[in-house]
Every structure is written in C-alpha cells, then in structure tokens.
Design a protein around this motif. Structure first.
Motif, short mmCIF file in Angstrom:
data_model
loop_
_atom_site.label_atom_id
_atom_site.label_comp_id
_atom_site.label_asym_id
_atom_site.label_seq_id
_atom_site.Cartn_x
_atom_site.Cartn_y
_atom_site.Cartn_z
N MET A 1 4.59 9.34 2.34
CA MET A 1 4.48 7.56 2.88
C MET A 1 6.02 6.87 2.29
SD MET A 1 1.39 7.54 3.36
CE MET A 1 1.67 5.74 3.49
N SER A 2 7.17 7.78 1.88
CA SER A 2 7.88 7.18 1.21
C SER A 2 8.39 7.14 3.19
CB SER A 2 8.88 8.30 0.28
OG SER A 2 9.04 9.17 0.92
N VAL B 1 0.42 -1.25 0.20
CA VAL B 1 0.01 -0.23 -0.28
C VAL B 1 0.61 1.06 0.52
CG1 VAL B 1 -1.57 1.25 1.39
CG2 VAL B 1 -1.66 -1.14 1.19
N CYS B 2 1.70 1.51 0.65
CA CYS B 2 2.84 2.35 0.67
C CYS B 2 3.56 2.71 -0.23
CB CYS B 2 3.12 2.62 2.60
SG CYS B 2 2.90 2.80 4.10
N GLY B 3 4.19 1.72 -0.19
CA GLY B 3 5.43 1.61 -1.46
C GLY B 3 4.15 1.67 -3.06
N GLY B 4 3.36 1.85 -2.78
CA GLY B 4 2.39 1.94 -4.52
C GLY B 4 1.80 3.58 -4.35
N LEU B 5 1.61 4.04 -3.36
CA LEU B 5 1.01 5.26 -2.86
C LEU B 5 2.73 6.02 -3.86
CD1 LEU B 5 -1.44 5.62 -0.10
CD2 LEU B 5 -1.72 6.20 -1.78
N VAL B 6 2.98 5.85 -2.94
CA VAL B 6 4.38 6.90 -3.00
C VAL B 6 4.98 6.86 -4.89
CG1 VAL B 6 7.19 6.57 -3.46
CG2 VAL B 6 5.60 6.10 -0.97
N TRP B 7 4.61 5.16 -5.56
CA TRP B 7 4.84 5.36 -6.81
C TRP B 7 3.75 6.31 -7.72
CZ3 TRP B 7 3.85 0.17 -9.21
CH2 TRP B 7 3.26 0.13 -10.65
N MET B 8 2.49 6.35 -6.97
CA MET B 8 1.19 6.69 -7.21
C MET B 8 1.86 8.18 -7.37
SD MET B 8 -2.27 4.47 -7.10
CE MET B 8 -1.38 3.63 -5.08
N ALA C 1 13.92 8.94 0.17
CA ALA C 1 13.03 9.18 0.82
C ALA C 1 13.25 10.62 1.21
CB ALA C 1 12.82 8.83 2.38
N VAL C 2 14.73 10.64 1.32
CA VAL C 2 15.59 11.54 1.83
C VAL C 2 15.86 12.49 0.17
CG1 VAL C 2 17.76 12.60 2.11
CG2 VAL C 2 17.62 10.53 3.82
N GLU C 3 16.63 11.96 -1.07
CA GLU C 3 16.08 12.91 -1.82
C GLU C 3 14.92 13.52 -2.43
OE1 GLU C 3 17.76 12.87 -5.48
OE2 GLU C 3 19.60 11.67 -4.46
N LEU C 4 13.75 12.82 -1.93
CA LEU C 4 12.29 13.60 -1.95
C LEU C 4 12.04 14.32 -1.18
CD1 LEU C 4 9.68 13.24 -4.25
CD2 LEU C 4 8.52 10.95 -1.73
N ALA C 5 12.84 14.54 -0.17
CA ALA C 5 11.91 15.84 0.98
C ALA C 5 12.83 16.64 0.29
CB ALA C 5 12.26 14.58 2.29
N SER C 6 14.26 16.33 -0.10
CA SER C 6 14.96 17.88 -1.00
C SER C 6 14.28 18.26 -1.54
CB SER C 6 16.45 16.94 -1.32
OG SER C 6 17.34 17.81 -1.87
N VAL C 7 13.59 17.41 -2.67
CA VAL C 7 13.31 18.05 -3.47
C VAL C 7 12.09 18.62 -3.40
CG1 VAL C 7 11.68 17.48 -5.52
CG2 VAL C 7 14.22 16.52 -4.78
N THR C 8 11.09 18.87 -2.38
CA THR C 8 9.66 18.62 -2.17
C THR C 8 10.25 20.22 -1.13
OG1 THR C 8 8.56 16.46 -2.45
CG2 THR C 8 7.95 18.71 -0.39
N LEU C 9 11.16 19.86 -0.29
CA LEU C 9 11.79 21.25 0.03
C LEU C 9 11.93 22.46 -0.60
CD1 LEU C 9 12.31 23.03 2.72
CD2 LEU C 9 14.54 21.56 3.18
N LEU D 1 10.16 3.04 6.99
CA LEU D 1 9.84 2.08 8.26
C LEU D 1 9.31 1.12 8.33
CD1 LEU D 1 9.37 2.50 11.23
CD2 LEU D 1 7.71 3.57 11.43
N LEU D 2 8.02 0.48 7.25
CA LEU D 2 7.93 -0.59 7.56
C LEU D 2 8.75 -1.59 6.65
CD1 LEU D 2 4.20 0.36 5.73
CD2 LEU D 2 4.44 -0.99 8.43
N TYR D 3 9.56 -1.28 5.43
CA TYR D 3 10.40 -1.83 5.44
C TYR D 3 12.05 -2.58 6.30
CZ TYR D 3 9.33 -2.81 0.17
OH TYR D 3 7.90 -2.95 -0.64
#
Length: 156
Positions: free
Chosen positions: A134-135, A31-38, A101-109, A140-142
């Motif tokens: 979600m990432s 669920v979480c991986g699919g949500l990140v993807w989408m 997740a770190v890359e995505l947070a940096s880009v989002t910031l 955390l889940l992984y």
C-alpha cells in the motif's frame, strides 16, 4: 452561480475535483495512505526509528491531503500561486512516501528473515507486507498526482 475554475482557469473547485485529472487522485490517496497508517499501527512498531518515520509520513500526508482536498472543494484555490503549490506539495509527498516505502520494505524484509528462522507468528509479517504494498501504491498515486499537477502548473 460560482465559477468552477480559478481566476487563472486552471484549478477546479467544488465538485469538479471529482472529475478532473489530477484531482481525481485525492480519494485513492486517502484510502491508500490511511491503509498504510492503519496497517503499520496495527503491528508491533519494531524497530521504532524507521517505522516511526513511516507513521509520520503516512499521518502527515493524510493530514495534508485532507486539508488540500477541502481547500479545493471549498474553492479557496483561486490565486495564481496555487498551481505551483499543488505541484510542490505532491512532489514533497512523493519524496516522503518513497523514502518511507523503502524503509518499510527493508524492515519487513528483515522481519521476514527473522520470522523464517524463529517460526514466529506470520500475521505481523503479512500485515507488514500489505503495508509495503500500500505504501508503494500510495507513492505511485502521489507521483501521478505530482506529474499531472506539474503539467497543469506549466500550462498556467
């Protein structure tokens, strides 16, 4: 009747994966991986290099988790090598997802700072924030799955 555990008595097979730790994490990882993807796919992929890595990680981990889930569900995990492979695959997923997740947070910031200057459309920014959250949840889940898999591997 087929046995519900492997020859080493460690790994569950069939329906037992839905009630055993760490295998109970398969569905939330989907669920979480699919949500990140989408969520990442539904935004503008800009800049392409870091978000391309995020897309690769989310699609790769989703595919590997799907294959891994069906291997466990069908009972093909009966060898003595499977507990160590389970731990290794999930630790690799943790490293991949944490970097994504770190890359995505940096880009989002950076996108948030740009959006506050230009007063642009906040929808893309909000989708990116949801993808970051979600990432980290997927990471955390992984991570939990990897830790419990390592404990199971050490017991085998």
């Amino acid at each position: 009747m087929a046995s519900s555990t492997s020859s080493t008595g460690v790994l569950p097979t069939g329906g037992r994966i839905f009630i055993s730790v760490p295998d109970v994490f398969f569905i939330p990882e989907f669920v979480c991986g699919g949500l990140v993807w989408m969520l990442v796919a539904s935004t503008r992929v800009f800049p392409p290099n870091p978000l391309g890595w995020v897309m690769f990680v989310s699609v790769f981990c989703f595919a590997v988790t799907t294959v891994w889930f069906f291997v466990f569900l069908c009972g093909a995990n009966r060898g003595s090598l499977w507990p160590s492979l389970d731990a290794a695959v999930h630790f690799l997923a943790v490293v991949f997802y944490l970097s994504a997740a770190v890359e995505l947070a940096s880009v989002t910031l950076g996108l948030g700072q740009l959006a506050s200057i230009t007063s642009g459309n906040p929808t893309i920014y909000r989708l990116d924030i949801a993808a970051v959250v979600m990432s980290y949840v997927a990471t955390l889940l992984y991570f939990l799955h990897a830790i419990f898999s390592a404990i199971r591997w050490k017991r085998s």
